[in-house]
Design a protein around this motif. Structure first.
Motif, PDB file in Angstrom:
ATOM      1  N   LEU A 142      -8.464 -41.978  82.645  1.00  0.00           N
ATOM      2  CA  LEU A 142      -7.977 -40.618  82.865  1.00  0.00           C
ATOM      3  C   LEU A 142      -8.446 -39.667  81.773  1.00  0.00           C
ATOM      4  O   LEU A 142      -8.157 -39.850  80.595  1.00  0.00           O
ATOM      5  CB  LEU A 142      -6.453 -40.599  82.933  1.00  0.00           C
ATOM      6  CG  LEU A 142      -5.831 -39.230  83.198  1.00  0.00           C
ATOM      7  CD1 LEU A 142      -6.154 -38.756  84.613  1.00  0.00           C
ATOM      8  CD2 LEU A 142      -4.337 -39.265  82.971  1.00  0.00           C
ATOM      9  N   ARG A 143      -9.193 -38.647  82.207  1.00  0.00           N
ATOM     10  CA  ARG A 143      -9.603 -37.557  81.319  1.00  0.00           C
ATOM     11  C   ARG A 143      -9.358 -36.261  82.089  1.00  0.00           C
ATOM     12  O   ARG A 143      -9.941 -36.047  83.141  1.00  0.00           O
ATOM     13  CB  ARG A 143     -11.078 -37.688  80.905  1.00  0.00           C
ATOM     14  CG  ARG A 143     -11.356 -38.841  79.954  1.00  0.00           C
ATOM     15  CD  ARG A 143     -12.764 -38.790  79.383  1.00  0.00           C
ATOM     16  NE  ARG A 143     -13.768 -39.044  80.389  1.00  0.00           N
ATOM     17  CZ  ARG A 143     -14.233 -40.256  80.715  1.00  0.00           C
ATOM     18  NH1 ARG A 143     -13.748 -41.332  80.094  1.00  0.00           N
ATOM     19  NH2 ARG A 143     -15.158 -40.398  81.648  1.00  0.00           N
ATOM     20  N   THR A 144      -8.505 -35.412  81.541  1.00  0.00           N
ATOM     21  CA  THR A 144      -8.098 -34.213  82.261  1.00  0.00           C
ATOM     22  C   THR A 144      -7.692 -33.115  81.298  1.00  0.00           C
ATOM     23  O   THR A 144      -7.280 -33.395  80.159  1.00  0.00           O
ATOM     24  CB  THR A 144      -6.917 -34.537  83.204  1.00  0.00           C
ATOM     25  OG1 THR A 144      -6.465 -33.330  83.836  1.00  0.00           O
ATOM     26  CG2 THR A 144      -5.749 -35.141  82.442  1.00  0.00           C
ATOM     27  N   VAL A 145      -7.822 -31.874  81.744  1.00  0.00           N
ATOM     28  CA  VAL A 145      -7.315 -30.742  80.964  1.00  0.00           C
ATOM     29  C   VAL A 145      -5.871 -30.432  81.340  1.00  0.00           C
ATOM     30  O   VAL A 145      -5.225 -29.595  80.707  1.00  0.00           O
ATOM     31  CB  VAL A 145      -8.192 -29.484  81.169  1.00  0.00           C
ATOM     32  CG1 VAL A 145      -9.612 -29.730  80.686  1.00  0.00           C
ATOM     33  CG2 VAL A 145      -8.180 -29.021  82.622  1.00  0.00           C
ATOM     34  N   LEU A 146      -5.358 -31.087  82.369  1.00  0.00           N
ATOM     35  CA  LEU A 146      -4.031 -30.765  82.899  1.00  0.00           C
ATOM     36  C   LEU A 146      -2.953 -31.640  82.250  1.00  0.00           C
ATOM     37  O   LEU A 146      -2.484 -32.620  82.835  1.00  0.00           O
ATOM     38  CB  LEU A 146      -3.998 -30.964  84.419  1.00  0.00           C
ATOM     39  CG  LEU A 146      -5.097 -30.260  85.231  1.00  0.00           C
ATOM     40  CD1 LEU A 146      -4.914 -30.539  86.711  1.00  0.00           C
ATOM     41  CD2 LEU A 146      -5.086 -28.763  84.968  1.00  0.00           C
ATOM     42  N   TRP A 147      -2.523 -31.250  81.066  1.00  0.00           N
ATOM     43  CA  TRP A 147      -1.467 -31.978  80.369  1.00  0.00           C
ATOM     44  C   TRP A 147      -0.195 -31.137  80.269  1.00  0.00           C
ATOM     45  O   TRP A 147       0.664 -31.397  79.435  1.00  0.00           O
ATOM     46  CB  TRP A 147      -1.944 -32.386  78.970  1.00  0.00           C
ATOM     47  CG  TRP A 147      -3.023 -33.422  79.010  1.00  0.00           C
ATOM     48  CD1 TRP A 147      -4.358 -33.224  78.821  1.00  0.00           C
ATOM     49  CD2 TRP A 147      -2.861 -34.822  79.259  1.00  0.00           C
ATOM     50  NE1 TRP A 147      -5.050 -34.407  78.938  1.00  0.00           N
ATOM     51  CE2 TRP A 147      -4.147 -35.405  79.204  1.00  0.00           C
ATOM     52  CE3 TRP A 147      -1.754 -35.637  79.529  1.00  0.00           C
ATOM     53  CZ2 TRP A 147      -4.362 -36.774  79.410  1.00  0.00           C
ATOM     54  CZ3 TRP A 147      -1.960 -36.996  79.731  1.00  0.00           C
ATOM     55  CH2 TRP A 147      -3.245 -37.544  79.676  1.00  0.00           C
ATOM     56  N   ASP A 148      -0.067 -30.140  81.119  1.00  0.00           N
ATOM     57  CA  ASP A 148       1.049 -29.189  81.057  1.00  0.00           C
ATOM     58  C   ASP A 148       2.414 -29.853  81.214  1.00  0.00           C
ATOM     59  O   ASP A 148       3.400 -29.364  80.654  1.00  0.00           O
ATOM     60  CB  ASP A 148       0.895 -28.130  82.151  1.00  0.00           C
ATOM     61  CG  ASP A 148      -0.427 -27.399  82.085  1.00  0.00           C
ATOM     62  OD1 ASP A 148      -0.401 -26.170  81.937  1.00  0.00           O
ATOM     63  OD2 ASP A 148      -1.475 -28.051  82.185  1.00  0.00           O
ATOM     64  N   PHE A 149       2.489 -30.936  81.965  1.00  0.00           N
ATOM     65  CA  PHE A 149       3.790 -31.521  82.303  1.00  0.00           C
ATOM     66  C   PHE A 149       4.062 -32.844  81.590  1.00  0.00           C
ATOM     67  O   PHE A 149       4.940 -33.603  81.995  1.00  0.00           O
ATOM     68  CB  PHE A 149       3.867 -31.722  83.824  1.00  0.00           C
ATOM     69  CG  PHE A 149       3.397 -30.531  84.606  1.00  0.00           C
ATOM     70  CD1 PHE A 149       4.109 -29.342  84.575  1.00  0.00           C
ATOM     71  CD2 PHE A 149       2.227 -30.591  85.341  1.00  0.00           C
ATOM     72  CE1 PHE A 149       3.673 -28.224  85.275  1.00  0.00           C
ATOM     73  CE2 PHE A 149       1.773 -29.480  86.053  1.00  0.00           C
ATOM     74  CZ  PHE A 149       2.501 -28.301  86.016  1.00  0.00           C
ATOM     75  N   ALA A 150       3.321 -33.099  80.523  1.00  0.00           N
ATOM     76  CA  ALA A 150       3.467 -34.361  79.800  1.00  0.00           C
ATOM     77  C   ALA A 150       4.911 -34.586  79.372  1.00  0.00           C
ATOM     78  O   ALA A 150       5.553 -33.704  78.793  1.00  0.00           O
ATOM     79  CB  ALA A 150       2.558 -34.365  78.572  1.00  0.00           C
ATOM     80  N   GLY A 151       5.431 -35.760  79.696  1.00  0.00           N
ATOM     81  CA  GLY A 151       6.793 -36.125  79.323  1.00  0.00           C
ATOM     82  C   GLY A 151       7.847 -35.695  80.317  1.00  0.00           C
ATOM     83  O   GLY A 151       8.997 -36.138  80.232  1.00  0.00           O
ATOM     84  N   GLN A 152       7.488 -34.847  81.280  1.00  0.00           N
ATOM     85  CA  GLN A 152       8.460 -34.366  82.262  1.00  0.00           C
ATOM     86  C   GLN A 152       8.660 -35.382  83.384  1.00  0.00           C
ATOM     87  O   GLN A 152       7.779 -36.188  83.694  1.00  0.00           O
ATOM     88  CB  GLN A 152       8.012 -33.032  82.857  1.00  0.00           C
ATOM     89  CG  GLN A 152       7.937 -31.890  81.863  1.00  0.00           C
ATOM     90  CD  GLN A 152       7.563 -30.575  82.523  1.00  0.00           C
ATOM     91  OE1 GLN A 152       7.663 -30.410  83.743  1.00  0.00           O
ATOM     92  NE2 GLN A 152       7.128 -29.608  81.721  1.00  0.00           N
ATOM     93  N   THR A 153       9.808 -35.313  84.022  1.00  0.00           N
ATOM     94  CA  THR A 153      10.099 -36.168  85.161  1.00  0.00           C
ATOM     95  C   THR A 153       9.267 -35.735  86.367  1.00  0.00           C
ATOM     96  O   THR A 153       9.129 -34.543  86.639  1.00  0.00           O
ATOM     97  CB  THR A 153      11.593 -36.093  85.532  1.00  0.00           C
ATOM     98  OG1 THR A 153      12.367 -36.515  84.409  1.00  0.00           O
ATOM     99  CG2 THR A 153      11.906 -36.986  86.726  1.00  0.00           C
ATOM    100  N   ILE A 154       8.711 -36.696  87.084  1.00  0.00           N
ATOM    101  CA  ILE A 154       7.951 -36.400  88.291  1.00  0.00           C
ATOM    102  C   ILE A 154       8.933 -36.124  89.431  1.00  0.00           C
ATOM    103  O   ILE A 154       9.813 -36.946  89.691  1.00  0.00           O
ATOM    104  CB  ILE A 154       7.032 -37.567  88.675  1.00  0.00           C
ATOM    105  CG1 ILE A 154       6.076 -37.896  87.522  1.00  0.00           C
ATOM    106  CG2 ILE A 154       6.239 -37.235  89.944  1.00  0.00           C
ATOM    107  CD1 ILE A 154       5.235 -39.140  87.754  1.00  0.00           C
TER     108      ILE A 154
END
Length: 212
Positions: A142-154
């Motif tokens: 996984l390589r992505t620029v989309l880390w906005d929701f890291a640690g949040q509940t899905i």
């Protein structure tokens, strides 16, 4: 279009209509050390299948064609969009809409989610994700620029379709190696168990280059 692999914007004629599409011939794929040669077009189609069968509906219609001008390759519906409006210029409201793509990338193990690979259709403002040629590796890539929701509940409504992953696996067997199909199921099971968006790993590069 720019890229390390040959990519063409073509016209497709169907039932008297002409529509634009993105054609990526297998013969134009550049060898990668960690992905089997001549498989990127197959992975593009596999990503569309996963998106549709799990109800994400974020990958434009994609199919495999043997009769392209440069031989076999993937053919994907072209989405009209503003190329200047991408992840790094999205409004805060539009960034909040990206959770489905973040979850999708975790599931398919997207090794190259750049900011320009996420777009909104011009007329409908429907969210789409493109460029899935280097997904589905059995190792964590996984390589992505989309880390906005890291640690949040899905959210449950996004996560619950993953419980049906076993039902779609036979549809992927023509496009992926068996160990890659098995790894997809393992990732789905892990996401269902953990129920959180992961944080960036510290032991490897987790961002694509270039980011856009």
């Amino acid at each position: 279009m720019l890229g390390s692999n040959y990519t063409f914007l073509v016209d497709v004629k169907y039932q008297g209509e002409t529509v634009p599409a993105v054609y990526k011939p297998t013969r134009g794929e550049q060898p990668l050390w960690d992905f089997e040669e001549n498989t990127l077009a197959l992975r593009e189609v596999a990503a569309y299948i996963v998106s549709e069968l799990l109800g994400f509906h974020i990958v434009p219609y994609t199919t495999l064609r043997d009769d392209g001008p440069y031989g076999a390759g993937s053919l994907q519906q072209f989405i009209e969009h503003d190329p200047e409006y991408h992840y790094f210029s999205f409004t805060a409201q539009d960034r909040e809409l990206l959770r489905p793509i973040v979850l999708f990338d975790l599931l398919v193990n997207n090794a190259d989610r750049k900011g320009s690979h996420v777009l909104f259709e011009t007329d409908s403002h429907k969210l789409y994700a493109i460029d899935h040629g280097i997904c589905f590796h059995s190792e964590d890539k996984l390589r992505t620029v989309l880390w906005d929701f890291a640690g949040q509940t899905i959210p449950d409504d996004l996560l619950s379709p993953l419980s049906t992953i076993t039902e779609l696996l036979p549809s992927l067997e023509p496009y992926l190696a068996l160990h890659e199909v098995q790894a997809l199921r393992t990732r789905a099971d892990s996401l269902l168990k953990k129920r959180h968006f992961p944080r960036q790993p510290r032991d490897r590069r987790a961002m694509p280059w270039p980011p856009l």
